[in-house]
Design a protein around this motif. Sequence first.
Motif, PDB file in Angstrom:
ATOM      1  N   LEU A 188       0.836  -1.205   0.000  1.00  0.00           N
ATOM      2  CA  LEU A 188       0.000   0.000   0.000  1.00  0.00           C
ATOM      3  C   LEU A 188       0.869   1.254   0.000  1.00  0.00           C
ATOM      4  O   LEU A 188       0.531   2.255  -0.644  1.00  0.00           O
ATOM      5  CB  LEU A 188      -0.919  -0.006   1.210  1.00  0.00           C
ATOM      6  CG  LEU A 188      -2.121  -0.957   1.154  1.00  0.00           C
ATOM      7  CD1 LEU A 188      -2.786  -1.054   2.519  1.00  0.00           C
ATOM      8  CD2 LEU A 188      -3.121  -0.496   0.109  1.00  0.00           C
ATOM      9  N   ALA A 189       1.976   1.203   0.719  1.00  0.00           N
ATOM     10  CA  ALA A 189       2.874   2.360   0.730  1.00  0.00           C
ATOM     11  C   ALA A 189       3.429   2.623  -0.666  1.00  0.00           C
ATOM     12  O   ALA A 189       3.521   3.777  -1.107  1.00  0.00           O
ATOM     13  CB  ALA A 189       4.010   2.126   1.726  1.00  0.00           C
ATOM     14  N   ALA A 190       3.781   1.545  -1.385  1.00  0.00           N
ATOM     15  CA  ALA A 190       4.286   1.710  -2.751  1.00  0.00           C
ATOM     16  C   ALA A 190       3.194   2.224  -3.675  1.00  0.00           C
ATOM     17  O   ALA A 190       3.447   3.046  -4.567  1.00  0.00           O
ATOM     18  CB  ALA A 190       4.838   0.376  -3.260  1.00  0.00           C
ATOM     19  N   ASP A 191       1.956   1.742  -3.461  1.00  0.00           N
ATOM     20  CA  ASP A 191       0.827   2.242  -4.259  1.00  0.00           C
ATOM     21  C   ASP A 191       0.635   3.738  -4.032  1.00  0.00           C
ATOM     22  O   ASP A 191       0.337   4.495  -4.967  1.00  0.00           O
ATOM     23  CB  ASP A 191      -0.459   1.495  -3.880  1.00  0.00           C
ATOM     24  CG  ASP A 191      -0.510   0.093  -4.453  1.00  0.00           C
ATOM     25  OD1 ASP A 191       0.332  -0.225  -5.311  1.00  0.00           O
ATOM     26  OD2 ASP A 191      -1.398  -0.663  -4.045  1.00  0.00           O
ATOM     27  N   TRP A 192       0.788   4.162  -2.786  1.00  0.00           N
ATOM     28  CA  TRP A 192       0.646   5.579  -2.447  1.00  0.00           C
ATOM     29  C   TRP A 192       1.700   6.410  -3.183  1.00  0.00           C
ATOM     30  O   TRP A 192       1.384   7.455  -3.765  1.00  0.00           O
ATOM     31  CB  TRP A 192       0.764   5.752  -0.943  1.00  0.00           C
ATOM     32  CG  TRP A 192       0.709   7.152  -0.435  1.00  0.00           C
ATOM     33  CD1 TRP A 192       1.741   7.889   0.089  1.00  0.00           C
ATOM     34  CD2 TRP A 192      -0.441   8.010  -0.369  1.00  0.00           C
ATOM     35  NE1 TRP A 192       1.315   9.127   0.471  1.00  0.00           N
ATOM     36  CE2 TRP A 192      -0.024   9.235   0.211  1.00  0.00           C
ATOM     37  CE3 TRP A 192      -1.781   7.855  -0.739  1.00  0.00           C
ATOM     38  CZ2 TRP A 192      -0.898  10.302   0.418  1.00  0.00           C
ATOM     39  CZ3 TRP A 192      -2.654   8.918  -0.532  1.00  0.00           C
ATOM     40  CH2 TRP A 192      -2.215  10.122   0.038  1.00  0.00           C
ATOM     41  N   ASP A 193       2.931   5.929  -3.179  1.00  0.00           N
ATOM     42  CA  ASP A 193       4.000   6.639  -3.887  1.00  0.00           C
ATOM     43  C   ASP A 193       3.670   6.771  -5.376  1.00  0.00           C
ATOM     44  O   ASP A 193       3.865   7.838  -5.987  1.00  0.00           O
ATOM     45  CB  ASP A 193       5.326   5.896  -3.729  1.00  0.00           C
ATOM     46  CG  ASP A 193       5.851   5.947  -2.300  1.00  0.00           C
ATOM     47  OD1 ASP A 193       5.443   6.852  -1.554  1.00  0.00           O
ATOM     48  OD2 ASP A 193       6.664   5.076  -1.946  1.00  0.00           O
ATOM     49  N   ALA A 194       3.159   5.677  -5.948  1.00  0.00           N
ATOM     50  CA  ALA A 194       2.843   5.689  -7.382  1.00  0.00           C
ATOM     51  C   ALA A 194       1.710   6.656  -7.690  1.00  0.00           C
ATOM     52  O   ALA A 194       1.731   7.354  -8.720  1.00  0.00           O
ATOM     53  CB  ALA A 194       2.481   4.275  -7.832  1.00  0.00           C
ATOM     54  N   LEU A 195       0.705   6.718  -6.807  1.00  0.00           N
ATOM     55  CA  LEU A 195      -0.403   7.651  -7.023  1.00  0.00           C
ATOM     56  C   LEU A 195       0.067   9.105  -6.961  1.00  0.00           C
ATOM     57  O   LEU A 195      -0.350   9.946  -7.770  1.00  0.00           O
ATOM     58  CB  LEU A 195      -1.498   7.414  -5.978  1.00  0.00           C
ATOM     59  CG  LEU A 195      -2.392   6.191  -6.168  1.00  0.00           C
ATOM     60  CD1 LEU A 195      -3.294   6.003  -4.960  1.00  0.00           C
ATOM     61  CD2 LEU A 195      -3.235   6.319  -7.431  1.00  0.00           C
TER      62      LEU A 195
ATOM     63  N   GLU B 110       2.875  10.214  -7.751  1.00  0.00           N
ATOM     64  CA  GLU B 110       3.651  10.516  -8.957  1.00  0.00           C
ATOM     65  C   GLU B 110       2.749  10.955 -10.111  1.00  0.00           C
ATOM     66  O   GLU B 110       3.202  11.629 -11.040  1.00  0.00           O
ATOM     67  CB  GLU B 110       4.462   9.284  -9.366  1.00  0.00           C
ATOM     68  CG  GLU B 110       5.653   8.993  -8.473  1.00  0.00           C
ATOM     69  CD  GLU B 110       6.717  10.075  -8.565  1.00  0.00           C
ATOM     70  OE1 GLU B 110       6.903  10.632  -9.660  1.00  0.00           O
ATOM     71  OE2 GLU B 110       7.350  10.366  -7.537  1.00  0.00           O
ATOM     72  N   THR B 111       1.488  10.557 -10.074  1.00  0.00           N
ATOM     73  CA  THR B 111       0.569  10.906 -11.164  1.00  0.00           C
ATOM     74  C   THR B 111      -0.034  12.297 -10.997  1.00  0.00           C
ATOM     75  O   THR B 111      -0.690  12.794 -11.916  1.00  0.00           O
ATOM     76  CB  THR B 111      -0.580   9.889 -11.250  1.00  0.00           C
ATOM     77  OG1 THR B 111      -1.409  10.002 -10.079  1.00  0.00           O
ATOM     78  CG2 THR B 111      -0.056   8.468 -11.354  1.00  0.00           C
ATOM     79  N   LEU B 112       0.156  12.924  -9.833  1.00  0.00           N
ATOM     80  CA  LEU B 112      -0.460  14.222  -9.555  1.00  0.00           C
ATOM     81  C   LEU B 112       0.374  15.360 -10.148  1.00  0.00           C
ATOM     82  O   LEU B 112       1.589  15.228 -10.314  1.00  0.00           O
ATOM     83  CB  LEU B 112      -0.602  14.422  -8.047  1.00  0.00           C
ATOM     84  CG  LEU B 112      -1.464  13.411  -7.297  1.00  0.00           C
ATOM     85  CD1 LEU B 112      -1.505  13.770  -5.815  1.00  0.00           C
ATOM     86  CD2 LEU B 112      -2.864  13.343  -7.871  1.00  0.00           C
TER      87      LEU B 112
ATOM     88  N   THR C 229      -2.074  20.623  -3.972  1.00  0.00           N
ATOM     89  CA  THR C 229      -2.028  21.100  -2.589  1.00  0.00           C
ATOM     90  C   THR C 229      -2.891  20.269  -1.641  1.00  0.00           C
ATOM     91  O   THR C 229      -2.534  20.090  -0.482  1.00  0.00           O
ATOM     92  CB  THR C 229      -2.487  22.566  -2.500  1.00  0.00           C
ATOM     93  OG1 THR C 229      -3.772  22.692  -3.138  1.00  0.00           O
ATOM     94  CG2 THR C 229      -1.486  23.490  -3.175  1.00  0.00           C
ATOM     95  N   ASP C 230      -4.026  19.774  -2.126  1.00  0.00           N
ATOM     96  CA  ASP C 230      -4.952  19.041  -1.252  1.00  0.00           C
ATOM     97  C   ASP C 230      -5.522  17.849  -2.000  1.00  0.00           C
ATOM     98  O   ASP C 230      -5.797  17.922  -3.203  1.00  0.00           O
ATOM     99  CB  ASP C 230      -6.120  19.940  -0.822  1.00  0.00           C
ATOM    100  CG  ASP C 230      -5.660  21.221  -0.157  1.00  0.00           C
ATOM    101  OD1 ASP C 230      -5.559  21.228   1.075  1.00  0.00           O
ATOM    102  OD2 ASP C 230      -5.392  22.188  -0.887  1.00  0.00           O
TER     103      ASP C 230
END
Length: 219
Positions: free
Chosen positions: A109-116, A118-120, A125-126
């Motif tokens: 899940l932590a890796a998924d969070w990092d990947a998400l 990266e798409t922003l 900001t929020d």
Amino acid sequence: MLRAVSLAQQWERTRAGLPSSWSRARLVLRLEPGAEVGRAAELLGPLTPGRVGGEFRLDIVRQGPGPSAGALARTLDRLDEEKLRGALELLATDERAEAEREGPARVSLAADWDALLETLPPDWTDLYAELLLSSSDHLDPAALALAPVNPARYGDELGFRFRCARTFGYGASPGMARRCLARLDERGLPGEIRILRVLAETKPVGTQGPVWYVAGKAV
């Protein structure tokens, strides 16, 4: 005179005796004569039982779609509270095959969070995120692990939503959110993380940040 064993206690004993690799349990609940069968049917309705008279057939799954062990326990507690007594019997169990038990390597899940993240866009900001869990049994330990991000339940989804602010404003920092998700990974709690809403270049004036409304409530 022996004290009657509650339905919830009967389930706990049954569950404790299930094989470690169980995937599905088939049970029958037989109400005592004179019990309010109609009321019992109302309470058991979300578990989609089969019914013949005062007898209910139940299929409980360990993971995936279908009534969970936690849902059964909560329903039996309600039956006990309303003094709808009966006997719970295990009819059969299904076990997962060894290959299925091992399954594919679970994504962090932590890796998924990092990947998400990266798409922003770089000036985000929020954001408003949602974590979906695979079992209702995981709700309590997940809530404890996610406490620093102020998780909230919405609707019937098995999971939590939370806010995240990149540099200032309402919500946890991206780093704090990642640490909380890493705690879920450490505890072996699978799930899916996704971003529901995101804002960029917000400039608060007289407030700490933007306010989102979900189902008429500020989040």
